[in-house]
Design a protein around this motif. Structure first.
Motif: not given
Length: 793
Positions: A685-704
């Motif tokens: 994620r540090g190389q190509i993204g995406p980020g982890y979102g916000r603390a109130q709405a985290p983005n924990c989805a997998g990578l394709g």
């Protein structure tokens, strides 16, 4: 012929001859590659030119016209019909005449002068002319003799010139790896206004009733028929008491406790003045008129249009004080503590010399409408530097001869250094685990899929449900993870190792058509069944083969299930294994197997997700009951996963309730199925993204899967993963442990016995070397030798 220097006397003649021989050999060696290159270039150029000419000629119909097939063969073979058939018939009836005619024809071919000969006779004379031509005898040629002598003295030259061999060694060079351990705390900014002040209205006004004149219809006199209301307002404004600072704009910040009250003429819409009263829009609106609080702690009372005095009580220092939301602990006890809000939550981390602050920023949902930040989140790294083994393979070119140079051409190969051994092994382990951490249930495959979890803490209080429980063993978890990964890999290989017969590999596949090469390929090709059982099953029937596979699968699964139950308890084992017959429990409460046949099953998801849940069940059953855990079970689960280094911290945010804007906060995490998934997720994620979102709405989805093609894998650092494997004693890295017993899991094991049984098996490489040696042995005896005086070259 080699000339000897006149200065060479009898004593030094041998040395001079040796120097001359070396010089001649150097010239020969130097010329040979250039001659080959020149010959290859000349041949390639000629072939290309010939091919181009052929293409040009083949595409020119005028040039091909003479070669068209004629209708009459006599065109190509003139004179073919000459002669008399009777002459040939007479020869066939006379046995002596036919050889005589042949001799006569041969004599005509040889004896007829070339100028007077026919084309056939000229062609024959051209072909036989070189037969009688003398050929040179190269047996006494000095250069040819020197070459033969060189070929017969290779061992002597090897001892003189560089006899180079590669020597491989392992260097143990420990290196330092930083293992981060991130901790967070919140600081409430209590340096906020707390005030009480008032505002009053100054109103100077009078209502006048101006008469409206009209005419009396009966008398015609002027009379007053009505009055017109006229307001004369000389002053209507509000004045704040001198003690009121500029902090009054915080009233609507959303964090301050405020009470706004009309203390004079509350709730009224009109105010009496001389001559009448003023109402509504005739009056200057009082402060906060028509305003209602957006939060429960913002109170606006009785602020009507005719209010004459307003009192403001503002407290921006107690936004984190009050009762927390209640929750139920695993023991069934409900907790709803009161947060005093006066604790320094970062004091412990600041006093810890192992912790260093890495960031400070405003927590999410902690900024008021005026832009003031009320709560800061601080992140510390309390990790440590670990020294791990760093074994590097080094290859050196060792040339033992006296002479390593021919002119300017010297043996100066640079030593080859591979990547360090530990990193290579860590990468192999990573590939094995990540293959089991993919999710294709949605139709598209993803890797490193996580789950968002959060824990609570009192802002400025003593309640902290984000602490990690004690008694969690990362080593035990990694051993369970690798045990299940190995079992899954073996079972999969039993079904897919063979390309022809499912379940059987290259041993049986290659043996039938290549019986003669069985010894050569036996060590070069293996199958899953052969590796595991230690013998070949090629002579058995297909049914017997399937029986071997099924029986061995059951043996492996039962052993793994029994080990899991003994180490982690029956509940964890039942999370991974089920009864193959009905899907029920595979292990009883006493830890013994109760199912005749078991299979991998239990949790729905990836294999690594099942392993994580199995370990979480173990910690809940075996550890949680031994702790005084006053937070929720989900928060305990988060703490366990954090202790297993499987979670990434997204951030903190203020959690509002009925009693305050930030009495408690939430720490948000993305937790993954393995610590390796977390480590790679962070770097990718540090190389190509995406980020982890916000603390109130985290983005924990997998990578394709397609996203992985854009990753710069050379920049991925597996140092932390390598340290985990080293600490868990899963990886062998020190050079002193690179022994046969260590690599074959100790003495008296089947792996070591099978390797010893195969010690006399010829490998593919050995077979190739043997064939090469045999070829030289058969070729060298028939090569011309200088001793063969009559041998023509």
């Amino acid at each position: 012929m080699t000339a000897v220097s006149p200065s060479c006397n009898a004593v030094t003649r041998a040395a001079c001859a040796r120097r001359a021989l070396c010089g001649l050999l150097a010239i020969t060696v130097a010329w040979t590659p250039w001659a080959l290159v020149w010959g290859d270039d000349l041949f390639g150029s000629s072939a290309t030119d010939g091919q181009s000419l052929g293409v040009a000629l083949g595409s020119d119909p005028t040039r091909l016209a003479p070669f068209d097939h004629p209708e009459d063969y006599r065109t190509l073979f003139p004179g073919a019909d000459a002669g008399d058939l009777a002459d040939w018939t007479a020869l066939s009836d006379d046995p002596a005449a036919l050889p005589a005619a042949g001799v006569e024809a041969q004599q005509a071919l040889v004896n007829t002068p070339f100028e007077a000969a026919s084309k056939t006779e000229q062609a024959y004379q051209t072909l036989v002319a070189p037969v009688d031509r003398a050929r040179p005898d190269l047996a006494s040629d000095p250069l040819w003799g020197t070459t033969d002598a060189t070929l017969l003295s290779l061992d002597t030259f090897a001892s003189t010139y560089g006899d180079c061999t590669w020597e491989v060694s392992f260097l143990n060079q420990p290196r330092t790896v930083h293992v981060p351990v991130y901790e967070a705390c919140l600081i409430a900014d209590k340096a906020q206004p707390k005030l009480s002040c008032a505002a009053s209205r100054t109103l100077v006004a009078q209502v006048f009733w101006d008469p409206v004149w009209g005419t009396d219809p009966e008398t015609g006199e002027a009379i007053i028929v009505g009055h017109t209301r006229r307001v004369v307002k000389t002053q209507d404004d509000w004045t704040w008491s001198p003690v009121c600072p500029s902090g009054l704009e915080r009233v609507k910040d959303g964090f301050c406790r405020s009470t706004i009250t009309c203390t004079s003429h509350a709730g009224a819409d009109c105010v009496a003045v001389p001559g009448g009263e003023l109402c509504g829009g005739e009056l200057v609106a009082p402060p906060y008129h028509g305003v209602t609080g957006d939060e429960p702690w913002e109170v606006f009372s009785g602020i009507g249009a005719a209010c004459l005095a307003v009192h403001v009580a503002l407290d921006c220092t107690s936004f984190n004080e009050g009762p927390m939301d209640g929750w139920t602990a695993p023991d069934g006890v409900t907790h709803a503590p009161d947060n005093p809000g006066d604790q320094d939550n970062c004091a412990t981390l600041d006093a810890n010399p192992q912790c260093r602050r890495v960031s400070r920023q405003c927590a999410e949902a902690a900024t008021g409408a005026t832009g003031v930040c009320y709560v800061d989140q601080l992140v510390y790294d309390c990790g440590r530097d670990e020294t791990i083994a760093h074994t590097t393979r080094v290859s050196d070119l060792n040339c033992g001869g006296e002479i390593r140079c021919l002119g300017d051409d010297c043996v100066t190969f640079a030593p080859e250094q591979s990547d360090d051994f530990g990193t290579a092994v860590a990468a192999l382990h990573a590939a094995e685990i990540l293959a089991l951490d993919g999710d294709c249930s949605t139709g598209t495959c993803e890797v490193f899929k996580g789950t968002d979890l959060e824990c609570k803490r009192a802002v400025g209080g003593i309640v902290n449900c984000c602490e990690r429980p004690e008694g969690i063993s990362l080593g035990h978890y990694l051993r369970l993870m690798f045990a299940i990964a190995k079992l899954d890999s073996v079972i999969l290989s039993l079904h897919s190792a063979g390309a022809v017969t499912p379940g059987f590999g290259a041993w049986e596949t290659l043996r039938s058509p290549l019986v003669d090469t069985w010894a050569a390929v036996k060590d070069g090709f293996t199958s899953a069944v052969n590796n595991l059982t230690g013998h070949t099953a090629a002579a058995t029937t297909e049914a017997a083969k399937e029986g071997v596979i099924s029986a061995f699968k059951q043996q492996l699964m039962r052993q793994t299930a029994q080990w899991t139950a003994q180490v982690f308890g029956p509940q964890a084992a039942n999370a991974l294994f089920v009864n193959a017959a009905g899907g029920g429990a595979a292990v009883g409460a006493d830890g013994t197997l109760i199912a005749a046949n078991i299979q991998l099953g239990g949790m729905i998801g990836t294999v690594m997700l099942s392993v994580m849940w199995a370990y979480l069940i173990y910690t809940i059953v075996m550890i949680l009951i031994q702790l005084i855990w006053e937070c929720t079970e989900d928060e305990f689960t988060l703490g366990v996963q954090r202790e297993l280094k499987a979670c990434h911290r997204v951030g903190s945010y203020c959690k509002k309730n009925l009693f305050g804007a930030c009495i408690e906060s939430r720490d948000s995490y993305c937790c993954f199925n393995t610590p390796l998934s977390r480590l790679l997720n962070e770097q990718i994620r540090g190389q190509i993204g995406p980020g982890y979102g916000r603390a109130q709405a985290p983005n924990c989805a997998g990578l394709g899967i397609t996203a992985l093609a854009r990753v710069n894998w050379s920049a991925i650092d597996l140092g932390e993963w390598l340290q985990m494997l080293t600490a868990a004693d899963i990886i062998l890295t020190p050079s002193d442990r690179m022994t046969f017993e260590a690599l074959t899991e100790g003495q008296d094991n089947r792996t070591q016995a099978r390797l010893e049984d195969l010690s006399d098996v010829q490998t593919v490489g050995g077979a190739n070397q043997e064939a090469e040696a045999q070829g030289w042995a058969e070729t060298l005896p028939i090569l011309p030798r200088p001793a063969d005086a009559g041998l023509e070259r």
